[in-house]
Scaffold this active site. Structure first.
Site, short mmCIF file in Angstrom:
data_model
loop_
_atom_site.label_atom_id
_atom_site.label_comp_id
_atom_site.label_asym_id
_atom_site.label_seq_id
_atom_site.Cartn_x
_atom_site.Cartn_y
_atom_site.Cartn_z
CG LEU A 122 -21.28 21.44 34.92
CD1 LEU A 122 -20.79 20.18 34.19
CD2 LEU A 122 -20.06 21.80 36.51
N GLY A 128 -26.69 21.47 40.46
CA GLY A 128 -25.56 22.75 40.54
C GLY A 128 -25.18 22.26 41.62
CB ILE A 154 -24.85 29.32 31.02
CG1 ILE A 154 -25.51 28.02 31.53
CG2 ILE A 154 -24.15 29.52 30.39
CD1 ILE A 154 -25.07 27.52 32.80
NE ARG A 267 -20.16 60.11 58.63
CZ ARG A 267 -20.82 61.52 58.75
NH1 ARG A 267 -20.67 62.51 58.47
NH2 ARG A 267 -21.68 61.34 59.75
CD GLN A 335 -22.15 48.10 60.75
OE1 GLN A 335 -22.35 48.24 60.33
NE2 GLN A 335 -22.35 49.04 62.06
CB ILE A 336 -16.27 52.54 58.23
CG1 ILE A 336 -15.47 50.20 59.16
CG2 ILE A 336 -15.37 53.35 57.83
CD1 ILE A 336 -13.94 50.12 58.31
CG HIS A 337 -18.73 53.78 54.04
ND1 HIS A 337 -17.58 53.27 53.02
CD2 HIS A 337 -18.32 54.56 52.67
CE1 HIS A 337 -16.07 53.31 52.62
NE2 HIS A 337 -17.36 54.55 52.19
CD GLU A 362 -15.66 30.10 38.51
OE1 GLU A 362 -14.35 29.48 38.71
OE2 GLU A 362 -15.36 30.85 37.51
N1 COS Z 1 -9.57 17.04 39.15
C1 COS Z 1 -9.71 16.14 38.78
N2 COS Z 1 -10.61 14.59 38.96
C2 COS Z 1 -11.22 15.20 39.47
C3 COS Z 1 -11.13 16.09 40.71
C4 COS Z 1 -10.32 16.97 40.17
N3 COS Z 1 -10.44 17.90 40.96
N4 COS Z 1 -12.59 15.58 41.39
C5 COS Z 1 -12.67 14.99 41.54
N5 COS Z 1 -12.55 14.06 39.96
C6 COS Z 1 -12.24 12.53 39.76
C7 COS Z 1 -12.40 11.59 41.13
O1 COS Z 1 -10.94 11.27 41.37
C8 COS Z 1 -13.12 11.20 40.64
O2 COS Z 1 -13.09 10.22 39.67
P1 COS Z 1 -12.29 8.17 39.87
O3 COS Z 1 -13.63 7.32 39.80
O4 COS Z 1 -11.83 7.77 39.21
O5 COS Z 1 -11.90 7.83 40.87
C9 COS Z 1 -14.75 11.39 39.30
O6 COS Z 1 -14.23 12.58 39.32
C10 COS Z 1 -15.73 11.58 40.63
O7 COS Z 1 -15.75 12.33 41.39
P2 COS Z 1 -16.15 11.94 43.06
O8 COS Z 1 -16.37 11.21 43.49
O9 COS Z 1 -15.29 13.77 43.71
O10 COS Z 1 -17.97 13.10 42.50
P3 COS Z 1 -18.61 13.23 43.30
O11 COS Z 1 -19.56 13.69 42.23
O12 COS Z 1 -18.37 13.02 45.23
O13 COS Z 1 -18.45 15.36 43.39
C11 COS Z 1 -17.53 17.60 44.37
C12 COS Z 1 -17.23 15.95 43.64
C13 COS Z 1 -19.04 17.82 45.32
C14 COS Z 1 -16.63 18.06 44.50
C15 COS Z 1 -18.64 18.19 42.75
O14 COS Z 1 -19.55 17.68 42.68
C16 COS Z 1 -18.18 19.84 42.66
O15 COS Z 1 -17.26 19.73 42.36
N6 COS Z 1 -19.31 20.21 42.74
C17 COS Z 1 -19.61 21.45 43.03
C18 COS Z 1 -20.01 22.58 41.23
C19 COS Z 1 -19.12 23.57 40.51
O16 COS Z 1 -18.52 24.09 40.96
N7 COS Z 1 -20.34 23.80 40.42
C20 COS Z 1 -20.07 25.38 39.66
C21 COS Z 1 -20.93 25.62 38.56
S1 COS Z 1 -20.47 25.80 36.97
S2 COS Z 1 -19.35 27.71 37.17
#
Ligand code: COS
Length: 381
Positions: A122, A128, A154, A267, A335-337, A362
């Site tokens: 992703l 990010g 990734i 210790r 710290q404890i160590h 995540e």
């Molecule tokens: N489950 C199901 N649907 C979800 C959801 C969830 N947990 N979170 C959001 N959605 C849906 C929303 O309901 C929305 O749908 P509708 O437009 O139909 O209502 C759509 O997805 C867009 O959601 P939202 O408007 O909340 O999106 P944003 O762009 O504002 O982003 C965050 C939301 C910040 C929460 C998101 O970008 C995020 O989780 N970022 C972190 C990414 C991450 O964890 N990266 C780690 C790397 S991958 S290991």
């Protein structure tokens, strides 16, 4: 799984951790590699397929059951958990949740057995926390798609046998609505991997770039055969992953507390074990309290998820609290160590570096805060 079988599996995993994994912690970090015989033993234990349904060759564990296994498996270097982590989490759950029958049949049995490793692509150089802003594109060309872009950091990409990869199929739709997920295999022309990243910790777990240059895949590679729903797939996969990571954090905190307590009791300074000093006791007690709170949160969230409840908010609460908690516990363990905590031979400094990642990947702690507050406001409206 019936209670006896689960109990037996938890005990087996605990023994595997104590007898096979803990003795290898330093070697895995030095070699930056989990030995192949350990991977083989993990396969034999069924650890690659905990969350994959039984009909596709996995153990089909509930979240509660998976949590119990993780609380045992997580008591060692996170590199071991990372080996099986993506197959149970972000590298398989998109297929479990949204894959077509054919996609499930093609990938899930091999993910469950550990024959192939799954990876979730992703993140990008420019995307990010703002996951909806990805720039990788997938352009339809007859009965194929042509994918271009770069994925960054990734996890398990160097070993992956299948990538769940997110790309923009509709540049005109709202950012989140224009994203689709694809199942890509290494060796596909136009797909290449960057060099393995050098990281702060978690040596033995590998990440790298995934580069797509005119990568042609058949239309059947589109996850679930549907465009425009990839963002929601990603979010749902991450919700589940957050509970999994939280359980691992609890296990690691419990391990670090045991190690810090053992050290403090042995210790001696000022003529007595340092565990007798109240300032050391405060660090032990705070750590124990926080780890216990975290364990309760994770077990309760897993239980509620198994009833079908919407636990998006609670999953983020767990990820936020448990990852920050293990950071504090690791800091106190160092710290404890004392001086020994800073020295590589005791291994505590390695855990201190390893756990730093949990607050970042995540979904960062700040993203969890944002998700929790947004959901609170939405519910109140
Ligand atoms: N489950 C199901 N649907 C979800 C959801 C969830 N947990 N979170 C959001 N959605 C849906 C929303 O309901 C929305 O749908 P509708 O437009 O139909 O209502 C759509 O997805 C867009 O959601 P939202 O408007 O909340 O999106 P944003 O762009 O504002 O982003 C965050 C939301 C910040 C929460 C998101 O970008 C995020 O989780 N970022 C972190 C990414 C991450 O964890 N990266 C780690 C790397 S991958 S290991």
């Amino acid at each position: 799984m019936d209670a006896d079988s689960l109990d037996q599996m938890v005990r087996t995993v605990r023994r595997f951790v104590d007898e096979r994994l803990i003795p290898l912690e330093a070697k895995v970090a030095d070699d930056d590699r989990v030995p192949p015989e350990i991977v083989e033993e993990m396969r034999a234990l069924g650890l690659f397929g905990m969350s994959i349904p039984e009909e596709h060759g996995g153990l089909g564990l509930s979240m509660t059951e998976e949590t119990q296994i993780l609380l045992a498996l997580g008591r060692t270097s996170p590199a071991f958990r990372s080996m099986i982590g993506t197959n149970n989490g972000i590298g398989s759950q998109g297929i479990v949740m949204d894959g077509t029958d054919e996609q499930k049949r093609r990938y899930l049995p091999r993910l469950a057995s550990g024959e192939i490793i799954g990876s979730f692509a992703l993140t990008e150089p420019g995307s990010g926390s703002d996951a909806a802003s990805i720039r990788t594109t997938a352009r339809r060309d007859g009965d194929h798609y042509v994918i271009d872009g770069t994925k960054r950091y990734i996890t398990n990409a160097p070993q992956a046998g299948v990538f769940t990869l997110f790309a923009r199929t509709d540049p005109d739709a709202r950012p989140a609505d224009g994203i689709s997920a694809f199942l890509l295999e290494p060796g596909t022309p136009g797909l290449s991997l960057g060099p393995v990243d050098r990281k702060m910790g978690q040596r033995g777990a590998h990440t790298c770039d995934v580069i797509l240059e005119g990568c042609r895949v058949p239309a059947s590679a589109l996850l679930g055969g549907r465009e425009g729903v990839g963002f929601k797939t990603a979010m749902r996969v991450l919700d589940r992953g957050r509970i999994h990571i939280s359980a691992v954090c609890v296990a690691l905190a419990e391990r670090l507390i045991d190690d810090a307590l053992a050290y403090a009791m042995q210790r001696e300074q000022f003529g007595q074990p340092i565990a007798e000093f109240q300032l050391v006791q405060a660090m032990l007690a705070d750590s124990r309290t926080e780890a216990y709170a975290a364990r309760c949160m994770v077990e309760e969230t897993a239980r509620r998820r198994d009833t079908g409840a919407d636990v998006r908010t609670e999953a983020s609460c767990c990820k936020l609290y448990c990852t920050e908690m293990v950071g504090r516990v690791a800091d106190r363990a160092v710290q404890i160590h004392g001086g020994a905590g800073y020295m590589a031979e005791y291994g505590v400094e390695r855990f201190y570096r390893d756990v730093r990642l949990f607050r970042i990947y995540e979904g960062t702690s700040q993203i969890q805060q944002l998700v929790i507050a947004r959901n609170m406001i939405r519910a109140a409206r």
